[in-house]
Design a protein around this motif. Sequence first.
Motif, PDB file in Angstrom:
ATOM      1  N   UNK A  68     -26.783  20.495  49.568  1.00  0.00           N
ATOM      2  CA  UNK A  68     -27.313  19.143  49.807  1.00  0.00           C
ATOM      3  C   UNK A  68     -26.493  18.124  49.027  1.00  0.00           C
ATOM      4  N   UNK A  69     -26.196  18.428  47.771  1.00  0.00           N
ATOM      5  CA  UNK A  69     -25.368  17.524  46.961  1.00  0.00           C
ATOM      6  C   UNK A  69     -23.981  17.361  47.572  1.00  0.00           C
ATOM      7  N   UNK A  70     -23.385  18.477  48.026  1.00  0.00           N
ATOM      8  CA  UNK A  70     -22.055  18.396  48.625  1.00  0.00           C
ATOM      9  C   UNK A  70     -22.101  17.583  49.910  1.00  0.00           C
ATOM     10  N   UNK A  71     -23.150  17.744  50.708  1.00  0.00           N
ATOM     11  CA  UNK A  71     -23.279  16.961  51.940  1.00  0.00           C
ATOM     12  C   UNK A  71     -23.272  15.469  51.616  1.00  0.00           C
ATOM     13  N   UNK A  72     -24.011  15.096  50.595  1.00  0.00           N
ATOM     14  CA  UNK A  72     -24.048  13.690  50.202  1.00  0.00           C
ATOM     15  C   UNK A  72     -22.715  13.190  49.679  1.00  0.00           C
ATOM     16  N   UNK A  73     -22.046  14.007  48.887  1.00  0.00           N
ATOM     17  CA  UNK A  73     -20.764  13.591  48.311  1.00  0.00           C
ATOM     18  C   UNK A  73     -19.666  13.523  49.359  1.00  0.00           C
ATOM     19  N   UNK A  74     -19.702  14.438  50.330  1.00  0.00           N
ATOM     20  CA  UNK A  74     -18.623  14.519  51.311  1.00  0.00           C
ATOM     21  C   UNK A  74     -18.894  13.732  52.584  1.00  0.00           C
ATOM     22  N   UNK A  75     -20.161  13.450  52.838  1.00  0.00           N
ATOM     23  CA  UNK A  75     -20.521  12.789  54.090  1.00  0.00           C
ATOM     24  C   UNK A  75     -20.662  13.768  55.245  1.00  0.00           C
ATOM     25  N   UNK A  76     -20.590  15.070  54.968  1.00  0.00           N
ATOM     26  CA  UNK A  76     -20.736  16.092  56.011  1.00  0.00           C
ATOM     27  C   UNK A  76     -22.196  16.530  56.057  1.00  0.00           C
ATOM     28  N   UNK A  77     -22.947  15.894  56.940  1.00  0.00           N
ATOM     29  CA  UNK A  77     -24.379  16.158  57.034  1.00  0.00           C
ATOM     30  C   UNK A  77     -24.726  17.102  58.186  1.00  0.00           C
ATOM     31  N   UNK A 101     -26.429  31.262  63.754  1.00  0.00           N
ATOM     32  CA  UNK A 101     -26.103  31.782  62.425  1.00  0.00           C
ATOM     33  C   UNK A 101     -27.319  32.490  61.832  1.00  0.00           C
ATOM     34  N   UNK A 102     -27.094  33.433  60.927  1.00  0.00           N
ATOM     35  CA  UNK A 102     -28.223  34.121  60.294  1.00  0.00           C
ATOM     36  C   UNK A 102     -28.952  33.249  59.265  1.00  0.00           C
ATOM     37  N   UNK A 103     -28.344  32.165  58.854  1.00  0.00           N
ATOM     38  CA  UNK A 103     -28.939  31.236  57.883  1.00  0.00           C
ATOM     39  C   UNK A 103     -27.943  30.131  57.609  1.00  0.00           C
ATOM     40  N   UNK A 104     -28.325  29.217  56.725  1.00  0.00           N
ATOM     41  CA  UNK A 104     -27.403  28.112  56.445  1.00  0.00           C
ATOM     42  C   UNK A 104     -26.141  28.645  55.777  1.00  0.00           C
ATOM     43  N   UNK A 105     -25.049  27.950  56.033  1.00  0.00           N
ATOM     44  CA  UNK A 105     -23.763  28.339  55.460  1.00  0.00           C
ATOM     45  C   UNK A 105     -23.218  27.185  54.627  1.00  0.00           C
ATOM     46  N   UNK A 106     -22.467  27.552  53.615  1.00  0.00           N
ATOM     47  CA  UNK A 106     -21.821  26.534  52.780  1.00  0.00           C
ATOM     48  C   UNK A 106     -20.712  25.853  53.579  1.00  0.00           C
ATOM     49  N   UNK A 107     -20.460  24.607  53.256  1.00  0.00           N
ATOM     50  CA  UNK A 107     -19.322  23.891  53.829  1.00  0.00           C
ATOM     51  C   UNK A 107     -18.048  24.622  53.412  1.00  0.00           C
ATOM     52  N   UNK A 108     -17.136  24.813  54.345  1.00  0.00           N
ATOM     53  CA  UNK A 108     -15.867  25.437  53.998  1.00  0.00           C
ATOM     54  C   UNK A 108     -15.136  24.662  52.921  1.00  0.00           C
ATOM     55  N   UNK A 109     -15.222  23.342  53.008  1.00  0.00           N
ATOM     56  CA  UNK A 109     -14.538  22.503  52.025  1.00  0.00           C
ATOM     57  C   UNK A 109     -15.198  22.587  50.648  1.00  0.00           C
ATOM     58  N   UNK A 110     -16.479  22.936  50.584  1.00  0.00           N
ATOM     59  CA  UNK A 110     -17.140  23.158  49.293  1.00  0.00           C
ATOM     60  C   UNK A 110     -16.462  24.336  48.592  1.00  0.00           C
ATOM     61  N   UNK A 111     -16.252  25.414  49.355  1.00  0.00           N
ATOM     62  CA  UNK A 111     -15.594  26.586  48.787  1.00  0.00           C
ATOM     63  C   UNK A 111     -14.159  26.257  48.405  1.00  0.00           C
ATOM     64  N   UNK A 112     -13.458  25.568  49.292  1.00  0.00           N
ATOM     65  CA  UNK A 112     -12.067  25.200  49.019  1.00  0.00           C
ATOM     66  C   UNK A 112     -11.968  24.321  47.772  1.00  0.00           C
TER      67      UNK A 112
END
Length: 133
Positions: free
Chosen positions: A27-36, A51-62
Amino acid sequence: MTTLTEIHIGDSLHSIELAPVTRLDLIKYAGASGDFNPIHTIDEEAKNAGLPGIIAHGMWTMGNLAKLFSNLYEIGFIEEYKIRFKGMVFLNDVITLQADLKEKNGNRYFFNVAATNQSGKEAISGEVIFKTY
């Protein structure tokens, strides 16, 4: 190895194990990146997308991979960053970040980088070129 003066081809920087991925992280990353995109924060939307559940943003991992170089930023910078997304990161996954030196050329250090989950499955892999001043 943590300093570039001590590192040799084939050596690794200290790996970093992230805390288990939480919904709040995403949720924090979505707000910081604008990827909602709701597949990153809402269970039902992720399941509706197959999907089996929510997934992290690829860019969060990167973005987290850059932490491997944090103690080196006063002597240089990441000049180039090439990543291939290979797998998904789910809630509660524990991601380990790693950088292995594959080549030195003058003041450029070429690292293979990867982020793997607790089962050893790669989420991303790639190359970072770190350049000293």
